[in-house]
Write an enzyme that holds these catalytic residues in place. Sequence first.
Site, short mmCIF file in Angstrom:
data_model
loop_
_atom_site.label_atom_id
_atom_site.label_comp_id
_atom_site.label_asym_id
_atom_site.label_seq_id
_atom_site.Cartn_x
_atom_site.Cartn_y
_atom_site.Cartn_z
N SER A 73 0.72 -1.34 0.03
CA SER A 73 0.05 0.06 -0.12
C SER A 73 0.79 1.36 -0.01
O SER A 73 0.22 2.32 -0.06
CB SER A 73 -0.94 0.01 1.29
OG SER A 73 -2.21 -0.44 0.94
N TYR A 198 -3.24 -3.38 -10.27
CA TYR A 198 -3.26 -2.80 -8.99
C TYR A 198 -2.34 -3.90 -8.43
O TYR A 198 -1.27 -3.46 -7.57
CB TYR A 198 -4.73 -2.86 -8.27
CG TYR A 198 -4.73 -2.78 -6.90
CD1 TYR A 198 -4.45 -1.37 -6.35
CD2 TYR A 198 -4.78 -3.83 -6.13
CE1 TYR A 198 -4.37 -1.50 -4.87
CE2 TYR A 198 -4.85 -3.70 -4.86
CZ TYR A 198 -4.52 -2.57 -3.91
OH TYR A 198 -4.65 -2.52 -2.83
N TYR A 254 -4.59 3.75 7.70
CA TYR A 254 -5.68 3.00 7.76
C TYR A 254 -6.36 3.40 8.69
O TYR A 254 -6.65 4.52 9.14
CB TYR A 254 -5.40 1.25 7.77
CG TYR A 254 -4.58 0.89 6.95
CD1 TYR A 254 -4.60 1.06 5.64
CD2 TYR A 254 -3.54 0.20 7.52
CE1 TYR A 254 -3.47 0.71 4.77
CE2 TYR A 254 -2.36 -0.45 6.50
CZ TYR A 254 -2.54 -0.37 5.08
OH TYR A 254 -1.73 -0.73 4.26
N VAL A 272 1.13 -3.53 4.07
CA VAL A 272 1.20 -4.72 4.75
C VAL A 272 2.30 -5.43 4.40
O VAL A 272 2.58 -6.62 5.04
CB VAL A 272 -0.10 -5.50 4.22
CG1 VAL A 272 -1.38 -4.77 4.68
CG2 VAL A 272 -0.29 -5.75 2.89
N1 GLU Z 1 -1.97 -5.49 -1.97
C1 GLU Z 1 -2.54 -5.29 -0.77
C2 GLU Z 1 -4.20 -5.39 -0.82
O1 GLU Z 1 -4.75 -5.10 -1.57
C3 GLU Z 1 -2.31 -4.06 -0.26
C4 GLU Z 1 -3.08 -3.54 1.36
C5 GLU Z 1 -1.92 -3.03 1.97
O2 GLU Z 1 -0.89 -2.71 1.69
O3 GLU Z 1 -2.47 -2.29 2.86
O4 GLU Z 1 -4.79 -6.29 0.01
#
Ligand code: GLU
Length: 318
Positions: A73, A198, A254, A272
Amino acid sequence: MQERTSPIQPAELPKILKQIHTEAQALYGRGKVASYIPELAQVPAHQFGISVALIDGSTYSAGDAFTPFSTQSVTKLFTFVMALKLVGDDLWERVGRDPSGARYNSLVQLEPENGKPRNPFINSGALVIADILTSRYTSMPNALLSELRRLTDNPHLGWNSKVAKSEIDTGHRNIAMAFFMKSYGNFNNAPELVLENYCRQCAIEMTCTQLAQATMFLANDGQDITRHGHPGEEYLSPSAARRVNALMLTCGAYDAAGDFAYRIGLPVKTGVGGGIVAIVPHVGTVAVWSPELDSTGNSVLGSFALERLVQLTGLHHA
Ligand code: GLU
């Protein structure tokens, strides 16, 4: 521009970072490596890196600061900046700029809010941003890579195909979100294509030193100061850079954004993969990485390290 003195004493940084590295290692085992993307679960948990880059071009690092990790993210920051540069304030027709107070991959707000995500830093918002960029570029992940290569002055950055495929195969919540937003007309491209883009975006790997370098324009009123590139070139307008920092402060961690602002007080973006980047306006940037996450999906050692750095240097911005 008004001259400001840095609260950081560069001569003390090596000692401070070494101390933080030592203290952080005591926290191994307090979090869990993300496993919902199966390939991420393979990352050895006990790793920690930190890099501080100052706007004079100097960099200070400790631990595994030169080990590439899955940025996940954290890349939402760069795609958001790209979209802002492309469509300007029209962006806010399709995505909001308020904290969600919900998990990064939550779907609940989308229905009452007619498919408009709360902000560009949660998954739904980043998918809309990816849709905007997919409309503009033949290959959106390659366009992002060339931005990052320019910002880091490193032509070798790339994405990890195994991690991207692992998420493409298992990202059911993101798939649900994309189709749901399409049903509200907030998606122009085929959801399958945007999701693939993405997942490649999220699988881009960088080291702490590269990440600190790549975000330097946000500490420097939008000016890019790549070491061998085009010093002083405007990458983003000063007012847009300020707004990106504001969004990072309010939405970058978040549903723990309030807690981060309280403890650290700097604009951040977390991922994450265990990476976190923090901006210290007019001073520099900090990138930390450690794969074990807390219950909000943020790196345990990473947030600890930022809090300690702020305490030990008096960097608190807010
Ligand atoms: N690729 C992860 C997802 O879409 C990224 C989430 C993150 O890093 O918060 O779940």
